[in-house]
Design an enzyme around this catalytic site. Structure first.
Site, mmCIF file in Angstrom:
data_model
loop_
_atom_site.group_PDB
_atom_site.id
_atom_site.type_symbol
_atom_site.label_atom_id
_atom_site.label_comp_id
_atom_site.label_asym_id
_atom_site.label_seq_id
_atom_site.Cartn_x
_atom_site.Cartn_y
_atom_site.Cartn_z
ATOM 1 N N HIS A 255 0.748 -1.059 -0.003
ATOM 2 C CA HIS A 255 -0.109 -0.178 0.052
ATOM 3 C C HIS A 255 0.967 1.161 0.041
ATOM 4 C CE1 HIS A 255 -3.484 -2.554 2.076
ATOM 5 N NE2 HIS A 255 -3.294 -2.789 0.419
ATOM 6 N N CYS A 287 2.120 22.335 -1.857
ATOM 7 C CA CYS A 287 3.162 22.322 -3.163
ATOM 8 C C CYS A 287 3.759 23.748 -3.095
ATOM 9 C CB CYS A 287 2.612 21.910 -4.474
ATOM 10 S SG CYS A 287 3.912 21.905 -5.697
ATOM 11 N N CYS A 369 2.015 -9.803 19.024
ATOM 12 C CA CYS A 369 2.647 -10.338 18.172
ATOM 13 C C CYS A 369 4.253 -10.326 18.618
ATOM 14 C CB CYS A 369 2.683 -9.548 16.848
ATOM 15 S SG CYS A 369 1.227 -9.429 15.861
#
Length: 607
Positions: A255, A287, A369
């Site tokens: 992604h 920008c 995890c």
């Protein structure tokens, strides 16, 4: 299924999250349903009607890694039934007999088309391999396999201080309260919404912007797999670039990431560090050339996923000998389809805080995890143990040690037999506590009694108190009937332990689950707002005091009383994810589909 974003792409909103489906994806791309009307007369689909991640159309003809015969067969059968005049509800009943169609009988035909579309697109049900079950089996697989495919999600970065998305304290939960105008949390990654209001994204971006975090034990474990020549590929859904920071070379950032940025107006390219100041200040970056909004090169819903991903999966699916899913809910396609595209005899391991109702892994290791990976590393020994020592040393030097010191050796395993004995003991204790207490018989006032008026009043008060007790006892019993006693597994995990609750499920600290003593099954703990943890746009209430919210038994259709307005074509289906309680609704739909759109979408499912 939702609207397309071009002639070559197709999208579905199923299994709880937006899923990418295109003609590059022959699992869907090979399919074809059309009604009797010419497809050229079908209306143009509305690109603003759904969020999507679509893939590059340049690889449509070359990518075929998601072929599935069962889905093809179902679609052809649906085509024939539709041509014969069957309604979408009748098609659902014939092709999916296990689906409880009576629950949706009163909904509109458009809703039926949406549900049929979703059912046709569902990932195939993977059959578990019976010869892989335990934690010991998982360790042996890591020792012996040489082409390990690791699929990682946000769970591998939680210990780094990066919040995940769908947990009770995750990003989506906070966005609900901080940005009430956000249609739903996943709109933060909707390119159309970003163009209109980039503020929610920039509010979130600071929390995972690269350079603030140290890679976790899980990241280092994957790197060690690569160093030892066992890693085939790491497919990461994360955008935090921690894989690169760890030094993992064989990684696919499915992604995208923050490493590069682009102006949405003029296309000017920027290095990710050039917007660092704005991101950390939660200001929208503009920008320097045209004042347009700068967007990191993250794949938003509505943008191309890219060709590299498909090329690698096409190559890797024939080489992989072990799949390991770490910290991912597998709710976003096409990444979520990787476990379903490999040979059926390839063993698969899930390392996650919770079991996934839509994914049958051979071995489930449930919990934090890093806690699970640490235990595996201690079992593997050698360089894997050394990486734990090195990691702990770095954390200590940086003053990032946790209040609860992580395990320094392999955990003691409570066997399934011992666990069930504990459950039976708890159940007996619970049953004994439910036994009604004996009460003295109520005393009536005799006709010939000469008790004073005061005594009569006391007797009435006594009866009233007993009646109140009866009411309270009845309420308690009713609660226990409706919501069986749950056993907290985490209470057993002190003193460096883990629990084998079934032949293929082992629970570690951090697991979001409890054990139902009535059914002897694992049930998910509810996150925030019960079943609103995914991409549904409807608002849901959360009652923290409700015992019903202890289970993942999200409301099924039995719990809804649909109003006439709900049954109209504009219905926002309250068919949220029902998780483990109802296999019929292990997905959600964000919108309905009219017959013409259904025909048009299915037409584009062919190669």
């Amino acid at each position: 299924m939702s609207r397309d974003s071009g002639n070559d792409s197709e999208v579905a909103v199923t299994h709880g999250e937006v899923q990418e489906i295109t003609e590059e994806n022959p699992e869907i791309g090979s399919m074809h349903i059309t009604q009797e009307t010419d497809i050229s007369d079908a209306p143009e689909t509305n690109t603003d009607s759904s969020r999507q991640r679509t893939e590059s159309t340049t690889s449509v003809s070359s990518e075929s890694w998601q072929n599935n015969d069962e889905m093809m067969s179902n679609l052809r059968r649906a085509q024939r039934l539709l041509d014969d005049g069957a309604t979408p509800l009748q098609i659902i009943q014939q092709i999916f007999p296990d689906f409880n169609a009576s629950r949706i009988a009163t909904m509109s035909e458009n809703a039926h088309f949406a549900i049929l579309s979703d059912l046709l697109e569902r990932a195939p049900v993977r059959q578990k391999l019976t010869n892989y079950n335990s934690l010991a089996d998982a360790v042996e697989l890591f020792k012996t396999k040489k082409h390990i495919l690791v699929l990682t999600g946000a769970g591998v970065s939680v210990s780094c201080g990066i919040p995940d998305f769908r947990s009770k304290d995750g990003i989506y939960a906070r966005l609900r309260s901080e940005f009430p105008d956000l249609p739903d949390p996943t709109a933060m990654f909707d390119i159309r919404y970003f163009r209109e209001n980039p503020a929610p994204f920039y509010n979130f971006a600071r929390e995972i912007f690269p350079g603030q975090f140290v890679p976790s034990v899980s990241h280092r474990f994957i790197k060690e797999l690569e160093t030892s020549g066992r890693l085939l590929r790491n497919y990461t859904q994360n955008i935090d670039t921690l894989e690169h920071q760890t030094g993992i070379k064989r990684v696919v950032e499915c992604h995208g990431s923050f490493s590069k940025c682009t102006c949405t107006r003029c296309g000017q390219k920027y290095d990710g560090n050039e917007i660092r100041e704005e991101v950390l200040a939660m200001r929208v970056a503009h920008c320097k050339r045209c004042e347009g909004v700068i967007k990191p090169n993250i794949v938003f819903f509505g943008e191309d996923l890219g060709r590299e991903f498909h090329q690698h999966v096409t190559e890797d699916k024939h080489k992989v000998d072990l799949i390991v899913v770490i910290g991912s809910s597998l709710k976003v396609r096409p990444v979520a389809l990787i476990p379903h595209c490999v040979d059926k005899n390839v063993p698969q391991i899930l390392i996650n805080r919770e079991s996934l109702p839509h994914y049958n892994a051979d071995i489930e290791l449930l919990g934090n995890c890093d806690d699970i990976i640490r235990d595996i590393c201690f079992s593997l020994g050698g360089s894997f143990t050394e990486l734990i020592t090195s990691y702990d040393s770095i954390m200590e030097q940086q003053g990032k040690t946790k209040s609860q010191k992580p395990s320094q050796n392999k955990r003691q395993l409570i066997s399934q037999e011992d666990f069930l004995n504990i459950c039976m003991k708890e159940k007996r204790n619970d049953d004994s506590s439910d036994e009604p207490t004996l009460k003295k018989p109520r005393m009536s006032v005799a006709d010939d009694s000469m008790d004073s008026e005061k005594n009569n009043f006391q007797e009435i008060q006594k009866h009233k108190s007993e009646d109140d007790d009866d009411t309270r006892n009845s309420d308690d019993i009713l609660k226990k009937i409706k919501h069986p006693r749950l056993l907290s597994i985490t209470e057993m995990l002190h003193d460096n332990k883990c629990v084998a609750i079934s032949a293929h499920q082992t629970v570690f600290p951090g697991a979001e689950c409890s054990f139902d003593l009535e059914t002897l099954k694992l049930v998910r703990d509810v996150h925030h707002e019960t079943h609103c943890e995914s991409s549904c746009g409807s608002s849901c209430s959360s009652n923290a005091d409700s015992e019903a919210n202890q289970l993942s038994r999200a409301q099924s259709l039995d719990d809804f009383v649909l109003s006439d307005e709900d049954r109209k074509n504009t219905i926002h289906l309250d068919l949220q994810r029902a998780d483990s309680c109802d296999g019929d609704f292990q997905y959600e739909l964000s919108e309905t589909i009219d017959p013409e759109t259904f025909s048009h979408l299915c037409e584009e499912m062919r190669i």
